[in-house]
Design a protein around this motif. Structure first.
Motif, PDB file in Angstrom:
ATOM      1  N   SER A  92     -34.864  42.021  51.561  1.00 57.67           N
ATOM      2  CA  SER A  92     -35.316  42.302  52.924  1.00 57.67           C
ATOM      3  C   SER A  92     -36.681  41.668  53.186  1.00 57.67           C
ATOM      4  CB  SER A  92     -35.411  43.813  53.154  1.00 57.67           C
ATOM      5  OG  SER A  92     -35.968  44.068  54.435  1.00 57.67           O
ATOM      6  N   PRO A  93     -36.796  40.953  54.297  1.00 61.23           N
ATOM      7  CA  PRO A  93     -38.083  40.340  54.625  1.00 61.23           C
ATOM      8  C   PRO A  93     -39.080  41.331  55.232  1.00 61.23           C
ATOM      9  CG  PRO A  93     -36.458  39.756  56.264  1.00 61.23           C
ATOM     10  CD  PRO A  93     -35.740  40.541  55.205  1.00 61.23           C
ATOM     11  N   THR A  94     -38.656  42.574  55.460  1.00 62.28           N
ATOM     12  CA  THR A  94     -39.551  43.583  56.020  1.00 62.28           C
ATOM     13  C   THR A  94     -39.568  44.805  55.117  1.00 62.28           C
ATOM     14  OG1 THR A  94     -37.877  44.725  57.350  1.00 62.28           O
ATOM     15  CG2 THR A  94     -38.942  42.797  58.353  1.00 62.28           C
ATOM     16  N   LEU A  95     -40.589  45.629  55.281  1.00 62.04           N
ATOM     17  CA  LEU A  95     -40.731  46.833  54.461  1.00 62.04           C
ATOM     18  C   LEU A  95     -40.015  48.039  55.058  1.00 62.04           C
ATOM     19  CD1 LEU A  95     -44.472  46.503  53.399  1.00 62.04           C
ATOM     20  CD2 LEU A  95     -42.410  45.922  52.096  1.00 62.04           C
ATOM     21  N   LYS A  96     -39.535  47.889  56.276  1.00 59.22           N
ATOM     22  CA  LYS A  96     -38.787  48.967  56.933  1.00 59.22           C
ATOM     23  C   LYS A  96     -37.393  48.455  57.261  1.00 59.22           C
ATOM     24  CE  LYS A  96     -42.720  51.231  59.162  1.00 59.22           C
ATOM     25  NZ  LYS A  96     -43.272  51.659  60.468  1.00 59.22           N
ATOM     26  N   ILE A  97     -36.399  49.271  56.921  1.00 60.73           N
ATOM     27  CA  ILE A  97     -35.004  48.935  57.224  1.00 60.73           C
ATOM     28  C   ILE A  97     -34.412  50.069  58.056  1.00 60.73           C
ATOM     29  CG2 ILE A  97     -32.713  48.457  56.287  1.00 60.73           C
ATOM     30  CD1 ILE A  97     -34.083  47.513  53.716  1.00 60.73           C
ATOM     31  N   PHE A  98     -33.776  49.691  59.134  1.00 58.89           N
ATOM     32  CA  PHE A  98     -33.082  50.649  59.991  1.00 58.89           C
ATOM     33  C   PHE A  98     -31.595  50.298  60.015  1.00 58.89           C
ATOM     34  CE2 PHE A  98     -37.409  50.876  61.456  1.00 58.89           C
ATOM     35  CZ  PHE A  98     -37.583  52.199  61.816  1.00 58.89           C
ATOM     36  N   SER A  99     -30.786  51.275  60.370  1.00 62.93           N
ATOM     37  CA  SER A  99     -29.368  51.064  60.616  1.00 62.93           C
ATOM     38  C   SER A  99     -28.885  52.232  61.464  1.00 62.93           C
ATOM     39  CB  SER A  99     -28.574  50.961  59.306  1.00 62.93           C
ATOM     40  OG  SER A  99     -27.277  50.445  59.581  1.00 62.93           O
ATOM     41  N   SER A 100     -27.602  52.253  61.753  1.00 65.07           N
ATOM     42  CA  SER A 100     -27.077  53.355  62.551  1.00 65.07           C
ATOM     43  C   SER A 100     -25.584  53.513  62.312  1.00 65.07           C
ATOM     44  CB  SER A 100     -27.334  53.113  64.047  1.00 65.07           C
ATOM     45  OG  SER A 100     -26.547  52.048  64.522  1.00 65.07           O
ATOM     46  N   THR A 101     -25.105  54.682  62.686  1.00 64.92           N
ATOM     47  CA  THR A 101     -23.670  54.952  62.663  1.00 64.92           C
ATOM     48  C   THR A 101     -23.383  56.062  63.657  1.00 64.92           C
ATOM     49  OG1 THR A 101     -21.739  55.288  61.248  1.00 64.92           O
ATOM     50  CG2 THR A 101     -23.643  56.699  60.817  1.00 64.92           C
ATOM     51  N   ASN A 102     -22.139  56.146  64.065  1.00 62.74           N
ATOM     52  CA  ASN A 102     -21.745  57.221  64.981  1.00 62.74           C
ATOM     53  C   ASN A 102     -21.820  58.577  64.290  1.00 62.74           C
ATOM     54  OD1 ASN A 102     -19.954  54.733  66.012  1.00 62.74           O
ATOM     55  ND2 ASN A 102     -20.474  56.092  67.701  1.00 62.74           N
ATOM     56  N   LYS A 103     -22.070  59.594  65.080  1.00 67.04           N
ATOM     57  CA  LYS A 103     -22.111  60.967  64.569  1.00 67.04           C
ATOM     58  C   LYS A 103     -20.774  61.350  63.937  1.00 67.04           C
ATOM     59  CE  LYS A 103     -23.433  65.636  65.818  1.00 67.04           C
ATOM     60  NZ  LYS A 103     -23.873  66.534  66.895  1.00 67.04           N
ATOM     61  N   SER A 104     -19.695  60.753  64.419  1.00 70.30           N
ATOM     62  CA  SER A 104     -18.361  61.064  63.890  1.00 70.30           C
ATOM     63  C   SER A 104     -18.069  60.364  62.558  1.00 70.30           C
ATOM     64  CB  SER A 104     -17.290  60.665  64.908  1.00 70.30           C
ATOM     65  OG  SER A 104     -17.317  59.251  65.101  1.00 70.30           O
ATOM     66  N   ASN A 105     -18.885  59.389  62.171  1.00 70.20           N
ATOM     67  CA  ASN A 105     -18.630  58.613  60.951  1.00 70.20           C
ATOM     68  C   ASN A 105     -19.327  59.269  59.760  1.00 70.20           C
ATOM     69  OD1 ASN A 105     -18.252  56.712  58.945  1.00 70.20           O
ATOM     70  ND2 ASN A 105     -18.700  54.964  60.260  1.00 70.20           N
ATOM     71  N   HIS A 106     -18.741  60.343  59.264  1.00 67.40           N
ATOM     72  CA  HIS A 106     -19.330  61.125  58.174  1.00 67.40           C
ATOM     73  C   HIS A 106     -19.425  60.327  56.873  1.00 67.40           C
ATOM     74  CE1 HIS A 106     -19.312  64.581  60.776  1.00 67.40           C
ATOM     75  NE2 HIS A 106     -18.038  64.351  61.052  1.00 67.40           N
ATOM     76  N   MET A 108     -20.011  57.087  56.467  1.00 68.93           N
ATOM     77  CA  MET A 108     -21.171  56.197  56.498  1.00 68.93           C
ATOM     78  C   MET A 108     -22.465  56.984  56.435  1.00 68.93           C
ATOM     79  SD  MET A 108     -21.484  53.020  56.303  1.00 68.93           S
ATOM     80  CE  MET A 108     -23.066  52.504  55.687  1.00 68.93           C
ATOM     81  N   GLN A 109     -22.491  58.161  57.036  1.00 70.32           N
ATOM     82  CA  GLN A 109     -23.681  59.007  56.936  1.00 70.32           C
ATOM     83  C   GLN A 109     -23.977  59.333  55.476  1.00 70.32           C
ATOM     84  OE1 GLN A 109     -23.538  62.409  59.663  1.00 70.32           O
ATOM     85  NE2 GLN A 109     -22.196  61.185  60.976  1.00 70.32           N
ATOM     86  N   GLU A 110     -22.935  59.626  54.717  1.00 72.62           N
ATOM     87  CA  GLU A 110     -23.108  59.923  53.287  1.00 72.62           C
ATOM     88  C   GLU A 110     -23.601  58.700  52.518  1.00 72.62           C
ATOM     89  OE1 GLU A 110     -23.089  62.912  51.838  1.00 72.62           O
ATOM     90  OE2 GLU A 110     -22.802  63.671  53.874  1.00 72.62           O
ATOM     91  N   VAL A 111     -23.101  57.516  52.878  1.00 72.59           N
ATOM     92  CA  VAL A 111     -23.568  56.276  52.231  1.00 72.59           C
ATOM     93  C   VAL A 111     -25.065  56.109  52.474  1.00 72.59           C
ATOM     94  CG1 VAL A 111     -23.430  53.752  52.257  1.00 72.59           C
ATOM     95  CG2 VAL A 111     -21.328  55.111  52.271  1.00 72.59           C
ATOM     96  N   PHE A 112     -25.494  56.292  53.709  1.00 73.12           N
ATOM     97  CA  PHE A 112     -26.919  56.150  54.008  1.00 73.12           C
ATOM     98  C   PHE A 112     -27.749  57.164  53.219  1.00 73.12           C
ATOM     99  CE2 PHE A 112     -25.712  54.118  58.235  1.00 73.12           C
ATOM    100  CZ  PHE A 112     -26.087  52.855  57.831  1.00 73.12           C
TER     101      PHE A 112
END
Length: 139
Positions: A92-106, A108-112
């Motif tokens: 990563s070229p930055t020190l902060k990484i963001f991402s997103s997923t739908n509230k219904s995608n449980h 992917m939430q667990e992966v994060f």
């Protein structure tokens, strides 16, 4: 044997096929192609076959944003998404990484959560009755 690398144009059809298998169409083909050309697409391979990919951007308030993480449905729960996130974190070229997923995608939430991301907010009205959860990780 698992390997990770920046995607090449010769990977385009394989990546689009995986994406199409998940979303049901190939409408993101041009987006994926542009990401490959800009070296913003990472693939994970097993036995030289692409099983997943990650696309990122670095224009999210001057931070990295993981736009897509897609793993072939038959290859899920084998650590490929985590491998993609770990690889991206290492380059990563930055020190902060963001991402997103739908509230219904449980899933992917667990992966994060398993990869050290924390919730950082919500965006309403992208998908009706399914808010987008923003995730954040500091390197």
């Amino acid at each position: 044997m698992k390997s990770l690398e920046i995607a090449q144009l010769l990977d385009l059809d394989s990546i689009v096929k995986i994406d199409e298998g998940v979303i049901g169409n190939n409408r993101r083909r041009a987006y994926i192609r542009n990401s490959i050309e800009d070296e913003r697409c990472i693939v994970v391979k097993d036995m030289n076959h692409i099983v997943g990919f990650l696309i990122f951007d670095t224009r999210f308030f001057d931070c990295s944003f993981i736009s897509l993480i897609i793993v072939k449905p038959t290859e899920r729960r084998k650590g490929y998404a985590t491998s993609l996130i770990e690889y991206f974190t290492s380059i990563s070229p930055t020190l902060k990484i963001f991402s997103s997923t739908n509230k219904s995608n449980h899933e992917m939430q667990e992966v994060f959560k398993a990869n050290g991301f924390i919730q950082s907010g919500f965006i309403e009205n992208l998908d009706e009755d399914d808010p987008e959860i923003i995730y954040f990780k500091s390197i």
